[in-house]
Structures are given as C-alpha cells and as structure tokens.
Design an enzyme around this catalytic site. Sequence first.
Site, mmCIF file in Angstrom:
data_model
loop_
_atom_site.group_PDB
_atom_site.id
_atom_site.type_symbol
_atom_site.label_atom_id
_atom_site.label_comp_id
_atom_site.label_asym_id
_atom_site.label_seq_id
_atom_site.Cartn_x
_atom_site.Cartn_y
_atom_site.Cartn_z
ATOM 1 N N GLY A 1 0.838 -1.202 0.000
ATOM 2 C CA GLY A 1 0.000 0.000 0.000
ATOM 3 C C GLY A 1 0.868 1.245 0.000
ATOM 4 N N GLY B 1 24.809 -5.404 21.091
ATOM 5 C CA GLY B 1 23.681 -4.750 21.744
ATOM 6 C C GLY B 1 23.130 -5.587 22.880
ATOM 7 N N GLY C 1 20.529 -4.886 24.633
ATOM 8 C CA GLY C 1 19.191 -4.348 24.883
ATOM 9 C C GLY C 1 18.220 -5.506 25.048
ATOM 10 N N ILE D 1 16.400 -7.249 22.869
ATOM 11 C CA ILE D 1 16.564 -8.397 21.966
ATOM 12 C C ILE D 1 17.854 -9.146 22.303
ATOM 13 C CG2 ILE D 1 16.996 -9.075 19.553
ATOM 14 C CD1 ILE D 1 15.041 -6.929 18.692
ATOM 15 N N GLY E 1 18.795 -1.907 18.028
ATOM 16 C CA GLY E 1 17.619 -1.062 17.946
ATOM 17 C C GLY E 1 16.916 -1.211 16.605
ATOM 18 N N ARG E 2 15.746 -0.593 16.526
ATOM 19 C CA ARG E 2 14.947 -0.654 15.301
ATOM 20 C C ARG E 2 14.583 0.756 14.872
ATOM 21 N NH1 ARG E 2 12.850 -5.668 14.145
ATOM 22 N NH2 ARG E 2 10.939 -4.805 13.237
ATOM 23 N N HIS F 1 -2.621 -16.206 49.255
ATOM 24 C CA HIS F 1 -1.416 -16.844 49.809
ATOM 25 C C HIS F 1 -1.415 -18.328 49.486
ATOM 26 C CE1 HIS F 1 1.913 -17.724 52.455
ATOM 27 N NE2 HIS F 1 1.203 -18.755 52.916
HETATM 28 P P1 FAD Z 1 4.704 -4.367 12.787
HETATM 29 O O1 FAD Z 1 4.379 -5.476 13.699
HETATM 30 O O2 FAD Z 1 6.095 -4.225 12.321
HETATM 31 O O3 FAD Z 1 3.743 -4.535 11.526
HETATM 32 C C1 FAD Z 1 3.804 -3.690 10.429
HETATM 33 C C2 FAD Z 1 3.227 -4.423 9.231
HETATM 34 O O4 FAD Z 1 3.035 -3.481 8.186
HETATM 35 C C3 FAD Z 1 4.138 -5.501 8.664
HETATM 36 O O5 FAD Z 1 3.421 -6.687 8.468
HETATM 37 C C4 FAD Z 1 4.620 -4.927 7.342
HETATM 38 O O6 FAD Z 1 4.867 -5.919 6.369
HETATM 39 C C5 FAD Z 1 3.430 -4.072 6.960
HETATM 40 N N1 FAD Z 1 3.729 -2.986 6.031
HETATM 41 C C6 FAD Z 1 4.639 -1.988 6.190
HETATM 42 N N2 FAD Z 1 4.588 -1.140 5.153
HETATM 43 C C7 FAD Z 1 3.643 -1.616 4.307
HETATM 44 C C8 FAD Z 1 3.142 -1.174 3.066
HETATM 45 N N3 FAD Z 1 3.573 -0.055 2.494
HETATM 46 N N4 FAD Z 1 2.178 -1.915 2.473
HETATM 47 C C9 FAD Z 1 1.722 -3.046 3.045
HETATM 48 N N5 FAD Z 1 2.144 -3.497 4.240
HETATM 49 C C10 FAD Z 1 3.107 -2.795 4.858
HETATM 50 N N6 FAD Z 1 6.983 -6.031 21.729
HETATM 51 C C11 FAD Z 1 6.310 -6.334 22.855
HETATM 52 O O7 FAD Z 1 5.436 -5.562 23.263
HETATM 53 N N7 FAD Z 1 6.545 -7.500 23.538
HETATM 54 C C12 FAD Z 1 7.484 -8.379 23.132
HETATM 55 O O8 FAD Z 1 7.673 -9.413 23.770
HETATM 56 C C13 FAD Z 1 8.223 -8.083 21.958
HETATM 57 N N8 FAD Z 1 9.160 -8.932 21.506
HETATM 58 C C14 FAD Z 1 9.847 -8.644 20.351
HETATM 59 C C15 FAD Z 1 10.828 -9.522 19.936
HETATM 60 C C16 FAD Z 1 11.547 -9.243 18.785
HETATM 61 C C17 FAD Z 1 12.611 -10.207 18.326
HETATM 62 C C18 FAD Z 1 11.247 -8.076 18.025
HETATM 63 C C19 FAD Z 1 11.983 -7.780 16.754
HETATM 64 C C20 FAD Z 1 10.266 -7.192 18.455
HETATM 65 C C21 FAD Z 1 9.564 -7.464 19.631
HETATM 66 N N9 FAD Z 1 8.599 -6.587 20.115
HETATM 67 C C22 FAD Z 1 7.929 -6.878 21.270
HETATM 68 C C23 FAD Z 1 8.265 -5.350 19.408
HETATM 69 C C24 FAD Z 1 6.979 -5.555 18.584
HETATM 70 O O9 FAD Z 1 7.172 -6.629 17.692
HETATM 71 C C25 FAD Z 1 6.625 -4.287 17.836
HETATM 72 O O10 FAD Z 1 6.528 -3.217 18.757
HETATM 73 C C26 FAD Z 1 5.290 -4.443 17.129
HETATM 74 O O11 FAD Z 1 5.310 -5.509 16.213
HETATM 75 C C27 FAD Z 1 4.928 -3.154 16.387
HETATM 76 O O12 FAD Z 1 3.689 -3.311 15.800
HETATM 77 P P2 FAD Z 1 3.266 -2.500 14.506
HETATM 78 O O13 FAD Z 1 1.902 -2.996 14.159
HETATM 79 O O14 FAD Z 1 3.494 -1.065 14.715
HETATM 80 O O15 FAD Z 1 4.312 -2.944 13.375
HETATM 81 P P1 NAI Z 2 17.232 -1.789 22.293
HETATM 82 O O1 NAI Z 2 17.098 -0.344 22.071
HETATM 83 O O2 NAI Z 2 16.457 -2.446 23.370
HETATM 84 O O3 NAI Z 2 18.762 -2.153 22.566
HETATM 85 C C1 NAI Z 2 19.794 -1.853 21.692
HETATM 86 C C2 NAI Z 2 21.085 -1.886 22.460
HETATM 87 O O4 NAI Z 2 22.152 -1.811 21.532
HETATM 88 C C3 NAI Z 2 21.243 -0.720 23.420
HETATM 89 O O5 NAI Z 2 21.625 -1.199 24.679
HETATM 90 C C4 NAI Z 2 22.313 0.148 22.763
HETATM 91 O O6 NAI Z 2 23.099 0.841 23.687
HETATM 92 C C5 NAI Z 2 23.124 -0.901 22.024
HETATM 93 N N1 NAI Z 2 23.874 -0.401 20.880
HETATM 94 C C6 NAI Z 2 23.481 0.473 19.936
HETATM 95 N N2 NAI Z 2 24.469 0.649 19.007
HETATM 96 C C7 NAI Z 2 25.498 -0.146 19.375
HETATM 97 C C8 NAI Z 2 26.777 -0.428 18.831
HETATM 98 N N3 NAI Z 2 27.187 0.138 17.702
HETATM 99 N N4 NAI Z 2 27.579 -1.290 19.487
HETATM 100 C C9 NAI Z 2 27.166 -1.894 20.633
HETATM 101 N N5 NAI Z 2 25.963 -1.665 21.192
HETATM 102 C C10 NAI Z 2 25.134 -0.817 20.571
HETATM 103 O O7 NAI Z 2 16.933 -2.443 20.849
HETATM 104 P P2 NAI Z 2 16.722 -3.948 20.443
HETATM 105 O O8 NAI Z 2 17.187 -4.865 21.499
HETATM 106 O O9 NAI Z 2 17.293 -4.059 19.076
HETATM 107 O O10 NAI Z 2 15.153 -4.032 20.345
HETATM 108 C C11 NAI Z 2 14.422 -3.199 19.439
HETATM 109 C C12 NAI Z 2 13.065 -2.879 19.966
HETATM 110 O O11 NAI Z 2 12.250 -4.023 19.978
HETATM 111 C C13 NAI Z 2 13.121 -2.332 21.366
HETATM 112 O O12 NAI Z 2 12.890 -0.958 21.304
HETATM 113 C C14 NAI Z 2 12.033 -3.007 22.105
HETATM 114 O O13 NAI Z 2 11.073 -2.085 22.488
HETATM 115 C C15 NAI Z 2 11.426 -4.003 21.130
HETATM 116 N N6 NAI Z 2 11.449 -5.315 21.772
HETATM 117 C C16 NAI Z 2 10.666 -5.521 22.864
HETATM 118 C C17 NAI Z 2 10.696 -6.710 23.540
HETATM 119 C C18 NAI Z 2 9.876 -6.881 24.743
HETATM 120 O O14 NAI Z 2 8.986 -6.072 24.966
HETATM 121 N N7 NAI Z 2 10.093 -7.909 25.552
HETATM 122 C C19 NAI Z 2 11.553 -7.823 23.096
HETATM 123 C C20 NAI Z 2 12.368 -7.484 21.957
HETATM 124 C C21 NAI Z 2 12.284 -6.278 21.322
#
Ligand code: FAD
Ligand code: NAI
Length: 475
Positions: free
Chosen positions: A122, A188, A190, A192, A278-279, A451
């Site tokens: 889209g 990282g 963080g 992940i 990070g993302r 409890h």
């Molecule tokens: P997304 O889930 O990224 O969905 C976006 C969708 O839009 C995708 O399907 C993409 O293909 C689609 N899209 C994008 N552009 C277009 C386009 N132009 N046309 C059509 N489709 C499109 N968060 C938590 O709260 N708890 C967790 O435990 C957790 N664990 C995580 C573990 C990992 C390894 C990762 C990477 C992330 C994790 N997160 C977690 C973060 C969480 O996944 C995201 O915050 C969440 O998915 C964001 O939702 P969203 O709907 O904004 O985007």
């Molecule tokens: P993050 O922001 O949690 O951690 C990234 C880490 O990488 C930070 O500690 C940062 O200082 C470090 N870093 C950045 N640049 C670097 C470099 N050049 N060298 C070494 N270290 C460096 O991002 P992460 O872990 O990639 O996760 C992305 C997002 O996904 C998070 O913002 C989180 O909100 C979401 N997520 C949430 C989860 C949950 O809710 N349980 C699980 C996994 C992801």
Amino acid sequence: MNKRYDVVVIGAGPAGYIAAIRAAQHGLKVACIDEWKNKDGKNAFGGTCLNAGCIPSKTMLESSELFHRARHEFKQHGIKTGPIEVDIAVMQKRRASIVRQLTNGIAGLLKANKIDGLVGHGKLLADKKIEFKPVDGDVEIIDAANVIIASGSSPIELPLAKFDDENIVDSWGALEFDAIPNRLGVIGAGVIGLELGSVWSRLGSKVTIIEAMHDFLFMADREVAAVAGKEFRKQGLDIKLGAKLTSAKVGKSSVTLEYEDGGDPKTVEVDKLVVAVGRRPFTTGLLADDSGIQLDERGFIVVDHECHTQVKGVYAVGDCVRGPMLAHKGSEEGVMVADLIAGESAEMNYDIIPSVIYTAPEIAWVGKTEQEIEQTGRAYKTGSFPFAASGRAKAMEQTSGMVKIISAQDDDEILGVHIVGPMAGELISEAVLAMEFSASTEDIQRTIHAHPSLAEAIHEAALAVDNKALNFPNK
Ligand code: FAD
Ligand code: NAI
C-alpha cells in the site's frame, strides 16, 4: 470506479490489525493492507510481532528455559532424568506452528469482522487515495475517508556488520537458526540481545554480548538492572559493557569481531553474529511525495497526542510513530484512533505503559525509575521485597530478584513499580492497573492478596514503603 472504504489500514501488525478490528466493530467499512512475507515465501498477517518478534521469541524462550530447568533444576526437586537433549528441528517446528496458528487466526478475525484483508503493498497518495499493488494482480487505487498507517519498524543495520542472512543476522534470523551455534556473538545488550542471548545460551551456545553503553540496561531502574546483570552473568552471558565494535570480518563459517574494551583492542571469534542495536521506523515505499505526511529527523511519522498526522483523516500508530516500540503500545493507539474516527472520545495514557523483558528472571516495570524521580525533585519513598522471602518463589525454586515500589512522599501516589523475578511480566499488571486508577501505596497495602502467591511480593513491597512489611525486616 475506485473501491471506497471508511477506513483503510496500511499494515496488519498488532497496531494495524487491532485498529482495523475496532473500526469494524464501530460498523465502519474497513480494509487492511499488508505485504509481510515469511521466509517460506508465504504471506501472513500479524507483522513483526507475530511472525518475527514477540511470539516466536517467547516460544523459543519457553522451550529453552524448560531445557535449562530440566538440566539444572529438576535434581533440586528430587527428579531424576536420563540424559536430556535438544531436538532443534522439533523446537523450531513448534515455533513455526505456533506462529502459523496465530497468524491464520488474524486472517480469521479480519474475515469474522467483515474486514477486507488485502495482501500486497500500500502506498499513500494525496487526498487519502491509496495505491494498492496486490501480490498477484494489477495495481488499483482505493479511496478512503480515513487512513491509518501502521507500517511498523525494521532492524537497524550497522555499516561495520552488514546483515548477510547467513553469518551476520538480525533478530528474525537469530530466531530461526536450524543448528545451535557453538559461539554466538551479539551486538547490543538491549531487550533483543538479552532475550535471544538467553535462548541460545540456555541451548548451549557460548554467548558474548558487546554493548556500547557503560550502564547495563540504562533504561531500567538501577537496582533492578544490577540484580539482573548479576544473574545473567551467573548464567554465562559474557556481557562486555562500554565496548566498541571496530570490525566484523566474515570468514568461511565464522565471524571475527574486533572491539575496544576500555580502550584495549580485543578479538573474539563467533560462529554467528546477531546485530540487535535497535529498530527504526519502516516507511520505505509508503508515502508518495505529495502525500503531505511528514517524517521527523529519525524517520518517524510526525503525529500529535491522538496519532493524527498533518493530513486531516490520516493517522499513524505503532512502531512507525514516537514512543516505545512495543506491541501493546501500538494496539492501544490503534484502538484510540479507531474510536476517534467513530466519533467517540478516546485517549492514550503514555505515562503508564508496562515494559517487560522475558529473560529468567524476568524484568518488568511501569512508571518512573528512581533515577528519573530523583531528577524531578519530587520527594519520594521506596519499599522492596525480595523473592527469597516469598514462600511461592521458594516452592518454585526461583528466588532471585525483588519487587520495588516508589511512591510520592506527600500524597502516597505510586510513581513506579520495578520487578525482577519470576513471572515479573504477569505481576506487573497489578501495578499497571493500580497506577491507571491512581491508586496510592496504601490502596495496595489494604488489598487482599492470595497466599501463597508471587503477588504477595507486591503487597509486601507496598507495606515496606511505609516500613510495615510483615514478612521481612523493615529498613
Ligand atoms: P509491525 O508489527 O512491524 O507490523 C507492520 C506491518 O506493516 C508488517 O506486516 C509490514 O509488512 C506491513 N507494512 C509496512 N509497510 C507496508 C506497506 N507499504 N504496504 C503493506 N504493508 C506494509 N513487543 C512487545 O510488546 N513485547 C514483546 O515481547 C516483543 N518482543 C519482540 C521480539 C523481537 C525479536 C522483536 C523484533 C520485536 C519485539 N517486540 C515486542 C516489538 C513488537 O514486535 C513491535 O513493537 C510491534 O510488532 C509493532 O507493531 P506494529 O503494528 O506497529 O508494526
Ligand atoms: P534496544 O534499544 O532495546 O537495545 C539496543 C542496544 O544496543 C542498546 O543497549 C544500545 O546501547 C546498544 N547499541 C546500539 N548501538 C550499538 C553499537 N554500535 N555497538 C554496541 N551496542 C550498541 O533495541 P533492540 O534490542 O534491538 O530491540 C528493538 C526494539 O524491539 C526495542 O525498542 C524493544 O522495544 C522491542 N522489543 C521488545 C521486547 C519486549 O517487549 N520484551 C523484546 C524485543 C524487542
């Protein structure tokens, strides 16, 4: 004639599909466009969260923790086992099957709510028109009275360590390894890095994590971060803080990492490298030049507190806008926007969004850290209770960690709750609800907790805030 909808959602992750469902519940005519393709080449709804994030990571965390506990904890319970082995193919099959069930479930939910789930790309044009390019078929233009952008985020790539999907991978690649790497490098420490580092460490990898910051888990309360850091090191995660990656050379089947640790050059060789630094918001190919949507300097779509963009009738929610990149944050924004479009009043409480890190012990918090409160200058009091004093935690053989509550000195308002310990991610909900209802610490003190339960640790921490803890000595 163009197809016309009341609401078109771009993106079917947890922000987009939830927005679509709530809009349909209001009786609006809704389409939800998504282009996600899994590694098997099949399209699926659910976005990052279901396909490559929250769900597969928690599935692997659960499997790997069971393996770890069977190997290291069962004997303490008097349970003898023979040799315990991992069948990674079965473990991965289970992960894929859970993901498939849930993503198919979303397709079913869209259908049940009479939402047109459109598979393809889209692009937002001017005047709330959307160019839709289906995976199979011709481009069509769709008219929308309202548009909700929920395009999500993608992993940040390091120029020094570019993803090659083989040796250097992102979190999605690291969830789908078909063999346990002997040596795993992670850039990282963080969310992940810690979650996936834990998965592979429990399954047998030697994990080295290189983190640029000097403070471990800088976003968490210092006390909680200290407890967690100690536990993770005990588990064998080799976390290098304040370390700077200087090169990542890919060899035949390994990656040699050079980094600076306290100014000293160091080298480590790993079989696989996960980059988790990070993302960033994902908006590639999403916006026509004349769409009118603005991005900020970090690439986030600019929105106000109600997720409205500069274009009337166009909203953006989830990871592609400011705020924490969390599934539940995106979903709640989706609900708010759909309610606003339907003419209802709705708002999001950005101050009370829980964070959970699903390691063992889990880490969870809501509200402000002690350090953040200190900076506000507001007088506060704290109370903690260690899980070592909890009967339920002892029975579970999971006594590491604590609950810490921070409250205002003047009116007893709860300002932050921080937990590191068993089921912290479930326990935090009590604190979220309390804070959402503006509860005082005394409200929790006077609430009856079952409890023996882990939740008693929250009760006792609340009592400890006023030096009234009953099952642990007060300060
Ligand atoms: P997304 O889930 O990224 O969905 C976006 C969708 O839009 C995708 O399907 C993409 O293909 C689609 N899209 C994008 N552009 C277009 C386009 N132009 N046309 C059509 N489709 C499109 N968060 C938590 O709260 N708890 C967790 O435990 C957790 N664990 C995580 C573990 C990992 C390894 C990762 C990477 C992330 C994790 N997160 C977690 C973060 C969480 O996944 C995201 O915050 C969440 O998915 C964001 O939702 P969203 O709907 O904004 O985007
Ligand atoms: P993050 O922001 O949690 O951690 C990234 C880490 O990488 C930070 O500690 C940062 O200082 C470090 N870093 C950045 N640049 C670097 C470099 N050049 N060298 C070494 N270290 C460096 O991002 P992460 O872990 O990639 O996760 C992305 C997002 O996904 C998070 O913002 C989180 O909100 C979401 N997520 C949430 C989860 C949950 O809710 N349980 C699980 C996994 C992801």
